[in-house]
Design an enzyme around this catalytic site. Sequence first.
Site, short mmCIF file in Angstrom:
data_model
loop_
_atom_site.label_atom_id
_atom_site.label_comp_id
_atom_site.label_asym_id
_atom_site.label_seq_id
_atom_site.Cartn_x
_atom_site.Cartn_y
_atom_site.Cartn_z
N CYS A 19 0.81 -1.26 -0.02
CA CYS A 19 -0.12 -0.15 -0.15
C CYS A 19 0.83 1.17 0.23
O CYS A 19 1.68 1.35 0.94
CB CYS A 19 -0.87 0.09 1.31
SG CYS A 19 -1.89 1.39 1.36
N CYS A 22 0.30 3.47 2.94
CA CYS A 22 0.93 2.99 4.34
C CYS A 22 2.33 3.29 4.33
O CYS A 22 2.63 3.76 5.32
CB CYS A 22 0.63 1.39 4.39
SG CYS A 22 -0.91 0.79 4.27
#
Length: 422
Positions: A19, A22
């Site tokens: 991600c 993230c």
Amino acid sequence: FKENRKDDIWLVDFYAPWCGHCKKLEPVWNEVGTEMRNMGSPVKVGKMDATSFSSIASEFGVRGYPTIKLLKGDLAYNYRGPRTKDDIVEFANRVAGPLIRPLPSQHMFEHVQKRHRVLFVYVGGESPLKEKYIEVASELIVYTYFFSASEDVVPEYVTLPELPAVMVFKDGTYFVYDEYEDGDLSSWINRERFQGYLNVDGFTLYELGDTGKLVAIAVIDDKNSSVEHTRLKSIIQEVARDYRDHFHRDFQFGHMDGNDYINSLLMDDLTIPTIVVLNTSNQQYFLPDRHIESTEDMVRFINNILDGTAEAQGGDGLLQRIKRIIYDAKSTIMSVFKSSPLLGCFLFGLPLGVISIMCYGICTADTDGEVFEHEGAKKESDDRELTDEGSEEEQEEEKNGKYTELSDGELKQKDIMEKKKD
């Protein structure tokens, strides 16, 4: 962790290794951990790969990445604020602390007022209203602070019609909750947890959707100090301040810097400075039909929206959804080509090239098939003609063959008949 987590208060970042958001949060999250440790906070900070421990992530209702949760006993509080160190730390300290914070003195009351832009205070003893207040606080503590105080601690300028009471302090003044006028306490607190006038960005606009209010925004350029830009901003501020009693239940006011976000939201190019009113519940919006020159013009525009005479644009109908899909696809393609033209050519040119080759192959295959079919039919027809009639040589051979098959008697008889005929 699953067995021992209830022994401590945990602030956990559920992430996925692939991600991008993230990865962007990771350095901020390290700063959050350092800050909480230096403060001596009881909150433990950690992160968990939700793809490796999917059962635990599912247990806590993780549906996207990254998801930040504060785990306190049996409760799990979702963080929905900006992903900055200060905002995350404040959220952790607020939720980890007491649900209702007592204010024992006027000095403490004044200190809290200076520290928080918006705060809710319950005044009085035990009552059904207090029970409801505690229930609402357990749900909305993720957004704001909740306090309690006795009547003698409340500032002298505050006038309470009756006790017990719930108040909100913001915008340099206070407002008292009235069950008959304001409805459900939870809805009232959810509406009043914002200041009357805000600097609106994409995240704030998303949060305002929970209030059910229309959002009146002056779309300006903060770096532009021209009269037109500052005038529209001042008009919105004056309406928010001077007409609060008329519009605060239905409208939230603010300004937005730049029109990039608003253009993507409305799928239109707005010329700034301008004023737009958004209905975040159904994606409708209103634009003034005349130039807003004064506060009176703005009040007239708002009243036209309330009485239904202002024309609503946009919405969440089928045509608008189709338009949204096309607009998002176009925006994605344009952004890819702007950021990396070579990558854009590869991502979109390669599939188009493959599809073109496939279409060409299908079309040429159909044409060749027709030619082969025509030639095959012609050959079959010629073969059938040869089979029915045969060539002259084949017919002569067939005739001679028939003579050969006749017996000697039949031949003599045939000669006699030919002689008689002669």
